[in-house]
Design a protein around this motif. Structure first.
Motif, PDB file in Angstrom:
ATOM      1  N   ILE A  38       4.684  13.055   3.701  1.00 26.92           N
ATOM      2  CA  ILE A  38       3.236  13.265   3.675  1.00 26.92           C
ATOM      3  C   ILE A  38       2.997  14.775   3.683  1.00 26.92           C
ATOM      4  O   ILE A  38       3.527  15.481   4.552  1.00 26.92           O
ATOM      5  CB  ILE A  38       2.554  12.702   4.957  1.00 26.92           C
ATOM      6  CG1 ILE A  38       3.118  11.335   5.345  1.00 26.92           C
ATOM      7  CG2 ILE A  38       1.031  12.685   4.795  1.00 26.92           C
ATOM      8  CD1 ILE A  38       2.854  10.232   4.386  1.00 26.92           C
ATOM      9  N   HIS A  59       0.309  17.690   4.260  1.00 31.01           N
ATOM     10  CA  HIS A  59      -0.992  17.803   4.943  1.00 31.01           C
ATOM     11  C   HIS A  59      -1.279  19.247   5.343  1.00 31.01           C
ATOM     12  O   HIS A  59      -0.353  20.057   5.458  1.00 31.01           O
ATOM     13  CB  HIS A  59      -1.013  16.877   6.172  1.00 31.01           C
ATOM     14  CG  HIS A  59      -0.015  17.236   7.236  1.00 31.01           C
ATOM     15  ND1 HIS A  59      -0.300  18.100   8.267  1.00 31.01           N
ATOM     16  CD2 HIS A  59       1.271  16.861   7.423  1.00 31.01           C
ATOM     17  CE1 HIS A  59       0.759  18.213   9.048  1.00 31.01           C
ATOM     18  NE2 HIS A  59       1.728  17.480   8.568  1.00 31.01           N
ATOM     19  N   ARG A 118       0.782   4.087  -2.860  1.00 27.59           N
ATOM     20  CA  ARG A 118       0.517   5.505  -2.550  1.00 27.59           C
ATOM     21  C   ARG A 118       1.640   6.401  -3.068  1.00 27.59           C
ATOM     22  O   ARG A 118       1.397   7.492  -3.580  1.00 27.59           O
ATOM     23  CB  ARG A 118       0.366   5.693  -1.039  1.00 27.59           C
ATOM     24  CG  ARG A 118      -0.964   5.204  -0.520  1.00 27.59           C
ATOM     25  CD  ARG A 118      -1.003   5.303   0.986  1.00 27.59           C
ATOM     26  NE  ARG A 118      -2.342   5.089   1.493  1.00 27.59           N
ATOM     27  CZ  ARG A 118      -2.601   4.730   2.744  1.00 27.59           C
ATOM     28  NH1 ARG A 118      -1.626   4.552   3.613  1.00 27.59           N
ATOM     29  NH2 ARG A 118      -3.848   4.570   3.139  1.00 27.59           N
ATOM     30  N   GLN A 120       0.826  -1.210   0.000  1.00 25.56           N
ATOM     31  CA  GLN A 120       0.000   0.000   0.000  1.00 25.56           C
ATOM     32  C   GLN A 120       0.862   1.261   0.000  1.00 25.56           C
ATOM     33  O   GLN A 120       0.549   2.235  -0.676  1.00 25.56           O
ATOM     34  CB  GLN A 120      -0.938   0.021   1.208  1.00 25.56           C
ATOM     35  CG  GLN A 120      -1.712   1.323   1.289  1.00 25.56           C
ATOM     36  CD  GLN A 120      -2.907   1.213   2.183  1.00 25.56           C
ATOM     37  OE1 GLN A 120      -3.937   0.674   1.797  1.00 25.56           O
ATOM     38  NE2 GLN A 120      -2.768   1.707   3.388  1.00 25.56           N
ATOM     39  N   THR A 121       1.961   1.217   0.755  1.00 22.78           N
ATOM     40  CA  THR A 121       2.857   2.380   0.784  1.00 22.78           C
ATOM     41  C   THR A 121       3.417   2.653  -0.605  1.00 22.78           C
ATOM     42  O   THR A 121       3.410   3.796  -1.081  1.00 22.78           O
ATOM     43  CB  THR A 121       3.990   2.141   1.806  1.00 22.78           C
ATOM     44  OG1 THR A 121       3.399   2.042   3.092  1.00 22.78           O
ATOM     45  CG2 THR A 121       5.002   3.275   1.795  1.00 22.78           C
ATOM     46  N   THR A 149      -2.465  10.928  -4.335  1.00 17.75           N
ATOM     47  CA  THR A 149      -2.399  10.864  -2.875  1.00 17.75           C
ATOM     48  C   THR A 149      -1.491  11.977  -2.348  1.00 17.75           C
ATOM     49  O   THR A 149      -0.759  12.616  -3.102  1.00 17.75           O
ATOM     50  CB  THR A 149      -1.830   9.514  -2.370  1.00 17.75           C
ATOM     51  OG1 THR A 149      -0.430   9.465  -2.655  1.00 17.75           O
ATOM     52  CG2 THR A 149      -2.539   8.342  -3.000  1.00 17.75           C
ATOM     53  N   SER A 150      -1.525  12.163  -1.041  1.00 18.86           N
ATOM     54  CA  SER A 150      -0.656  13.182  -0.431  1.00 18.86           C
ATOM     55  C   SER A 150       0.661  12.573   0.039  1.00 18.86           C
ATOM     56  O   SER A 150       1.395  13.182   0.796  1.00 18.86           O
ATOM     57  CB  SER A 150      -1.393  13.850   0.728  1.00 18.86           C
ATOM     58  OG  SER A 150      -1.895  12.848   1.574  1.00 18.86           O
ATOM     59  N   ASP A 179       1.189   7.021  -6.688  1.00 15.18           N
ATOM     60  CA  ASP A 179      -0.074   7.631  -7.125  1.00 15.18           C
ATOM     61  C   ASP A 179      -0.041   9.142  -6.872  1.00 15.18           C
ATOM     62  O   ASP A 179      -0.103   9.583  -5.724  1.00 15.18           O
ATOM     63  CB  ASP A 179      -1.227   6.981  -6.341  1.00 15.18           C
ATOM     64  CG  ASP A 179      -2.574   7.539  -6.751  1.00 15.18           C
ATOM     65  OD1 ASP A 179      -2.609   8.497  -7.558  1.00 15.18           O
ATOM     66  OD2 ASP A 179      -3.594   7.026  -6.254  1.00 15.18           O
TER      67      ASP A 179
END
Ligand SMILES: CC(C)(COP(=O)(O)OP(=O)(O)OC[C@H]1O[C@@H](n2cnc3c(N)ncnc32)[C@H](O)[C@@H]1OP(=O)(O)O)[C@@H](O)C(=O)NCCC(=O)NCCS
Length: 149
Positions: A67, A69, A41, A37-38, A47-48, A44
């Protein structure tokens, strides 16, 4: 000699090798589905999660994972550098520094107002590098896991 860029799908196999080394460094054994999943992400752009790569003499030798945010303290997004790793065989050549400088450049390019990260107090190797960018502040970290770990 050192070039930084966004991670691409073609980097997956090499990134997995480096990620494995990073997990060994932290003496952790993440479930394969977390790693999958990491990586998904990181690859992609919607994603953030931000994946950056450093190539040294044309070979992928390190990565950062961050990340982006929102922050209650700032108008613009901020960037948390969660993982930084350089192949042990390629250390001491400025690759770690290049990956941090790359994120600073991304902050300027993408309008993130702050880059921040933490590390273990006794990770002196990493801290020697980090101290060249900023001084550590006096915050300490608390963590609570839902499953009571
Ligand atoms: C921390 C880490 C990312 C640093 O990576 P690195 O590529 O070795 O870092 P750099 O080469 O940029 O800097 C490290 C040292 O090399 C020196 N250096 C930088 N450019 C150099 C060059 N062109 N030639 C020789 N040495 C150089 C730096 O000055 C520094 O040395 P010093 O602090 O003893 O003065 C790496 O050691 C690592 O992956 N560690 C394990 C995982 C880890 O701790 N991650 C961080 C967790 S938060």
């Amino acid at each position: 000699m050192i070039a930084t860029r966004a991670i691409a799908a073609a980097d997956s196999a090499r990134w997995l090798e480096l990620w494995d080394g990073y997990n060994r460094f932290y003496e952790t054994d993440l479930p394969p589905r977390v790693t999958e999943q990491t990586l998904a992400r990181l690859l992609d752009p919607a994603t953030s999660v931000i994946g950056r790569i450093a190539e040294y003499d044309g070979r992928v030798a390190g990565f950062s994972a961050s990340i982006v945010h929102p922050s209650t303290w700032e108008i613009e997004p901020v960037c948390y550098l969660e993982d930084l790793f350089v192949d042990p065989a390629a250390r001491g050549h400025g690759i770690g520094r290049a990956l941090i400088e790359d994120l600073i450049a991304q902050c300027h390019e993408r309008g993130w107002s702050r880059l921040y990260w933490h590390t273990r107090a006794d990770n002196l190797k990493a801290r020697r590098l980090y101290d060249q960018f900023s001084s550590a502040d006096d915050f300490v970290r608390y963590r609570l896991f839902r499953d009571g770990r």
